[in-house]
Scaffold this motif. Structure first.
Motif, PDB file in Angstrom:
ATOM      1  N   GLU A   1       0.827  -1.194   0.000  1.00  0.00           N
ATOM      2  CA  GLU A   1       0.000   0.000   0.000  1.00  0.00           C
ATOM      3  C   GLU A   1       0.870   1.256   0.000  1.00  0.00           C
ATOM      4  O   GLU A   1       1.985   1.248   0.521  1.00  0.00           O
ATOM      5  CB  GLU A   1      -0.915   0.042   1.233  1.00  0.00           C
TER       6      GLU A   1
ATOM      7  N   CYS B   1      -2.649   0.240  -4.000  1.00  0.00           N
ATOM      8  CA  CYS B   1      -2.195  -1.072  -3.566  1.00  0.00           C
ATOM      9  C   CYS B   1      -1.651  -1.793  -4.789  1.00  0.00           C
ATOM     10  O   CYS B   1      -2.423  -2.189  -5.668  1.00  0.00           O
ATOM     11  CB  CYS B   1      -3.334  -1.861  -2.923  1.00  0.00           C
TER      12      CYS B   1
ATOM     13  N   MET C   1     -10.459  -8.190  -4.030  1.00  0.00           N
ATOM     14  CA  MET C   1      -9.604  -7.240  -3.334  1.00  0.00           C
ATOM     15  C   MET C   1     -10.436  -6.429  -2.355  1.00  0.00           C
ATOM     16  O   MET C   1     -11.547  -6.004  -2.687  1.00  0.00           O
ATOM     17  CB  MET C   1      -8.917  -6.304  -4.319  1.00  0.00           C
TER      18      MET C   1
ATOM     19  N   TRP D   1     -10.343  -3.344   0.944  1.00  0.00           N
ATOM     20  CA  TRP D   1      -9.689  -2.329   1.760  1.00  0.00           C
ATOM     21  C   TRP D   1     -10.268  -2.389   3.166  1.00  0.00           C
ATOM     22  O   TRP D   1     -11.493  -2.414   3.343  1.00  0.00           O
ATOM     23  CB  TRP D   1      -9.886  -0.925   1.184  1.00  0.00           C
TER      24      TRP D   1
ATOM     25  N   ILE E   1     -13.648   2.597  -4.930  1.00  0.00           N
ATOM     26  CA  ILE E   1     -12.613   1.624  -5.267  1.00  0.00           C
ATOM     27  C   ILE E   1     -12.543   1.472  -6.777  1.00  0.00           C
ATOM     28  O   ILE E   1     -13.570   1.418  -7.454  1.00  0.00           O
ATOM     29  CB  ILE E   1     -12.898   0.269  -4.610  1.00  0.00           C
TER      30      ILE E   1
ATOM     31  N   ARG F   1      -9.958  -0.528 -10.027  1.00  0.00           N
ATOM     32  CA  ARG F   1      -8.918  -1.520 -10.291  1.00  0.00           C
ATOM     33  C   ARG F   1      -8.346  -1.299 -11.678  1.00  0.00           C
ATOM     34  O   ARG F   1      -9.087  -1.146 -12.645  1.00  0.00           O
ATOM     35  CB  ARG F   1      -9.509  -2.928 -10.147  1.00  0.00           C
TER      36      ARG F   1
ATOM     37  N   LEU G   1      -8.052   3.257  -3.644  1.00  0.00           N
ATOM     38  CA  LEU G   1      -9.136   3.689  -2.791  1.00  0.00           C
ATOM     39  C   LEU G   1      -9.140   5.208  -2.798  1.00  0.00           C
ATOM     40  O   LEU G   1      -8.270   5.839  -2.193  1.00  0.00           O
ATOM     41  CB  LEU G   1      -8.981   3.159  -1.363  1.00  0.00           C
TER      42      LEU G   1
ATOM     43  N   TYR H   1      -4.586   1.851   6.943  1.00  0.00           N
ATOM     44  CA  TYR H   1      -5.387   1.250   5.895  1.00  0.00           C
ATOM     45  C   TYR H   1      -4.622   0.104   5.248  1.00  0.00           C
ATOM     46  O   TYR H   1      -3.454   0.249   4.878  1.00  0.00           O
ATOM     47  CB  TYR H   1      -5.769   2.292   4.843  1.00  0.00           C
TER      48      TYR H   1
ATOM     49  N   CYS I   1      -4.766  -3.137   2.320  1.00  0.00           N
ATOM     50  CA  CYS I   1      -5.442  -3.840   1.245  1.00  0.00           C
ATOM     51  C   CYS I   1      -5.223  -5.329   1.426  1.00  0.00           C
ATOM     52  O   CYS I   1      -4.257  -5.765   2.053  1.00  0.00           O
ATOM     53  CB  CYS I   1      -4.996  -3.374  -0.147  1.00  0.00           C
TER      54      CYS I   1
END
Length: 125
Positions: free
Chosen positions: A6, A22, A36, A38, A72, A74, A83, A96, A98
Motif C-alpha cells: 500500500e 495497492c 480485493m 480495503w 474503489i 482496479r 481507494l 489502511y 489492502c
C-alpha cells in the motif's frame, strides 16, 4: 502467491481527499482473478471493512460509513487497486490495509488470505 504494497497515506485536513494505492506482484495471475478489499484499523480498534471488489469483474461494495464518499477502482494492466477517499472525516484516521483472496471474498477480514503492510492515514480537524 501475490504480494501487496500500500501507498498514498498521509496527513490531511477534514474534508480533503486522498487516494491510496495497492500494488500487487508475485508469482500469480492478474489481480483480476482476485477479490480485493480495503480495511482500516484504528488504535485499540478491530480491523474494519471499508470496501471491496469481487474478482472477475464482480461487484463493488462499501461500508455504510463511507458510501458516497469513497470509491474503489482496479487497473488490471498495472496490477493495482485504488481507494479514492473524499470528504474525509477525523473518524477515518487509521492504518489502511489492502487484502486479496483468490475466492469470492466479501466483507469479512477472515476471508482474505493475503495482506499488505498498511499505510497510515491521519485526518486532522
Amino acid at each position: 502467491q501475490v504480494q501487496l504494497v500500500e501507498s498514498g497515506g498521509g496527513l490531511v485536513q477534514a474534508g480533503d481527499s486522498l487516494r491510496l494505492s495497492c500494488a500487487a506482484s508475485g508469482r500469480t495471475s492478474s489481480i483480476a482473478s482476485y477479490s480485493m478489499g480495503w480495511f482500516r484499523q484504528a488504535p485499540g480498534k478491530e480491523r474494519e471493512f471499508v470496501g471491496g471488489i469481487m474478482r472477475l469483474g464482480g461487484s463493488i461494495h462499501y461500508s455504510d460509513s463511507v458510501k458516497g464518499r469513497f470509491a474503489i477502482s482496479r487497473d488490471n494492466a498495472k496490477n493495482t487497486i485504488y481507494l479514492q477517499m473524499n470528504s474525509l472525516k477525523s473518524e477515518a484516521t487509521a492504518v489502511y490495509y489492502c487484502a486479496a483472496d483468490s475466492r469470492w471474498a466479501a466483507v469479512s477480514a477472515a476471508d482474505y488470505t493475503v495482506w499488505g503492510q498498511g499505510t497510515q492515514v491521519t485526518v486532522s480537524s
